[in-house]
Design an enzyme around this catalytic site. Structure first.
Site, PDB file in Angstrom:
ATOM      1  N   GLN A 274       1.917 -19.746 -41.908  1.00  0.00           N
ATOM      2  CA  GLN A 274       2.603 -20.813 -42.649  1.00  0.00           C
ATOM      3  C   GLN A 274       1.649 -21.386 -43.691  1.00  0.00           C
ATOM      4  OE1 GLN A 274       3.961 -24.228 -40.241  1.00  0.00           O
ATOM      5  NE2 GLN A 274       2.974 -25.479 -41.789  1.00  0.00           N
TER       6      GLN A 274
ATOM      7  N   GLU B 160       8.271 -26.805 -35.561  1.00  0.00           N
ATOM      8  CA  GLU B 160       6.881 -26.903 -35.126  1.00  0.00           C
ATOM      9  C   GLU B 160       6.772 -27.868 -33.955  1.00  0.00           C
ATOM     10  OE1 GLU B 160       2.474 -27.625 -37.069  1.00  0.00           O
ATOM     11  OE2 GLU B 160       4.184 -28.710 -37.901  1.00  0.00           O
TER      12      GLU B 160
ATOM     13  N   GLU C 112      -2.839 -40.254 -38.596  1.00  0.00           N
ATOM     14  CA  GLU C 112      -2.199 -41.239 -39.477  1.00  0.00           C
ATOM     15  C   GLU C 112      -0.753 -40.852 -39.786  1.00  0.00           C
ATOM     16  OE1 GLU C 112      -6.491 -41.486 -39.606  1.00  0.00           O
ATOM     17  OE2 GLU C 112      -5.130 -39.804 -40.000  1.00  0.00           O
TER      18      GLU C 112
END
Length: 408
Positions: free
Chosen positions: A130, A248, A376
Site C-alpha cells: 500500500q 485496515e 495523534e
C-alpha cells in the site's frame, strides 16, 4: 457481549484447530521462532505457508470461492486468527495484500482484473503493498504530492512514497496520486494499482535501528500506468483511500501486539537477586498495570467481535486498540531490556538471550506507533468520530491544493 461461539462458529473453530494441529508448527515458550529468520527466509516461508493454506481452503476465508477464498464470514476469519496465533507461522505476512489491497480491488476493479490478480494473492504467488504515506504529507494523506498526469490513454506517475511495508519485495501495489491540483486536496486524488517491478518504480529498503529492512521508500520516475489501472473514479481516490483504511482497522485493529504474554513468561524465568523476577515488587507493580490494559484491550476487542458477529463492520472504535497497545508494547520491551541488565545491550542473536528478541522489539517499537496511524491521528479519530467532539478548524479543505501555502 456474548463470549461464546455459536454452534456454527464452534464447529468451524474445531475444524481450524484440527487442521492447524496437523499442519502447523506450535510456538515454543520463550523462543522467537520464525521471527528470527532473515527477511528473505521469512518471505519464502510465508509464501509456502500461504500456498499451503490456500490449497486447503484457508488462504482467504471471507473471500468468494470464485476468487480463491472459502466463502466464509469475517467472524470466521477472526476465529482463524485467534487459533493460528498459537502457532509459529508467519500468518500476517500477507495481511496488507489480503486485508487492505484486496478490498480495494474487489470494490473497484473489473471482473477480469479480479479473476487475474486476486487468486494469485490468495495463494501466496504475489505480494501487494500500500503506497500512501509521503515525506511531505506526514499523517495528512490528502496532502500528498505524488502526481499522475494523463498522457493519451496512459498516466505518468512521479513522486515519492515512504514507510511502505514490504515494497522492496512486493509484486504489485495500490498507489494514491494527485491528478488535479486545482481543486481542494481531498477531491483531486485518484487511486491506481501498479506493477512494482516495472520501469520507473524504485523501492529502496530503509535500514532500521533493529537491523531489519521492513519499510521502504519508493520513487516513481515517469512510471506509466494505463486507464484500466484506475481503481474507482478519476478524482475519487479519497473514497478508495477510505475503503483501504477502514479495512485496515478490520485487518490489523484487533491484532495489535502488546508483548504482555511473552513478558509474563520472561518474568517467571528471569532471576533478580536469586529469585524469579515475577516475585519482585517493582516488576509485579508494572505487571499489574499492564494486565489492566491488556484485559481492557481484550474486552474492547470482544465488543468489536460482537458487532462483527452480528454483521456490522468495525467502526472507529478500533483506533482505541492501537492507541493503547502500541505505547504499551514499547514500554514492555523497554522494561524487559532494562531487566536483562548488561545482557540487554547485546543485539547479536547468536549470543543474546532469546536471540535478542527484546532488544530488537525495543528498537522496532517506535515504528509500531507510527504504522497504521500515529497516536495523534488516532486521538483525533476517537475524539471526533467516537466521542463526537467538534472537529478542528481545517481551512485547507476548501482551498485548491495548488494555492495552499508551502515551504517547498
Amino acid at each position: 457481549m456474548d463470549f461464546n461461539d455459536t454452534a456454527v462458529q464452534a464447529e468451524f473453530r474445531a475444524e481450524v484447530q484440527e487442521w492447524l494441529a496437523a499442519n502447523a508448527q506450535r510456538k515454543q515458550a520463550g523462543e522467537p521462532g520464525k521471527m528470527a529468520l532473515s527477511d528473505e527466509a521469512k518471505l519464502a516461508d510465508a509464501k509456502q505457508w500461504q500456498g499451503k493454506k490456500a490449497a486447503a481452503g484457508w488462504g482467504a476465508i471471507a473471500w468468494p470461492k470464485v476468487l480463491g477464498g472459502r466463502g466464509g464470514t469475517p467472524m470466521e476469519q477472526v476465529i482463524w486468527r485467534q487459533e493460528v496465533a498459537q502457532y509459529d507461522e508467519l500468518d500476517d505476512f500477507f495481511t496488507i495484500g489480503l486485508g487492505m489491497c484486496a478490498p480495494a480491488l474487489m470494490a473497484f476493479a473489473s471482473n477480469e482484473q479480479k479473476a487475474q490478480y486476486l487468486p494469485r494473492l490468495a495463494s501466496g504467488q504475489d505480494v501487494w503493498c500500500q503506497l500512501f504515506s509521503e515525506p511531505s504529507a506526514g499523517s495528512d494523506i490528502a496532502a500528498l504530492r505524488t502526481t499522475a498526469k494523463r498522457d493519451g490513454d496512459k498516466w505518468r506517475i512521479n513522486g515519492q512514497k515512504v514507510w511502505t511495508s514490504g515494497a522492496h519485495f512486493a509484486d504489485y501495489g495500490i498507489v494514491l496520486c494527485r491528478t488535479d491540483p486545482t481543486v481542494p486536496k481531498h477531491k483531486g486524488l485518484t487511486l491506481f494499482f501498479i506493477d512494482m517491478k516495472q520501469p520507473g518504480v524504485d523501492a529502496r529498503p530503509i535500514k532500521q535501528a533493529d537491523g531489519g529492512g521492513h519499510f521502504s521508500e519508493v520513487f516513481f520516475n515517469d512510471a506509466v500506468v494505463s486507464d484500466d489501472q484506475v481503481l474507482g473514479e478519476i478524482g475519487g481516490g479519497w473514497k478508495g483511500c477510505l475503503t483501504v483504511l477502514m479495512n485496515e482497522r478490520l485487518a490489523v485493529g484487533n491484532a495489535q501486539p502488546t508483548g504482555f504474554a511473552r513478558f509474563h513468561e520472561l518474568s517467571k524465568s528471569l532471576q533478580i537477586n536469586g529469585k524469579p523476577a515475577i516475585d519482585d515488587g517493582m516488576v509485579r507493580s508494572h505487571m499489574a498495570d499492564w494486565y489492566v490494559r491488556y484485559a481492557g484491550l481484550k474486552h474492547t476487542n470482544n465488543r468489536i467481535l460482537t458487532a462483527l458477529s452480528k454483521g456490522a463492520m468495525p467502526g472507529p472504535e478500533g483506533s482505541i486498540a492501537k492507541l493503547v497497545a502500541a505505547p504499551m508494547n514499547q514500554a514492555i520491551n523497554r522494561y524487559a531490556v532494562q531487566l536483562l541488565g548488561q545482557a540487554g545491550v547485546i543485539t547479536d542473536p547468536t549470543l543474546a538471550r532469546m536471540q535478542a528478541h527484546y532488544q530488537k522489539e525495543f528498537l522496532f517499537s517506535p515504528g509500531v506507533r507510527l504504522a497504521g496511524g500515529t497516536d495523534e491521528v488516532l486521538r483525533n479519530i476517537i475524539a471526533e468520530q467516537v466521542l463526537q467532539m467538534p472537529q478542528e478548524s481545517r481551512e485547507d479543505k476548501t482551498v485548491p491544493f495548488n494555492e495552499l501555502p508551502t515551504g517547498l
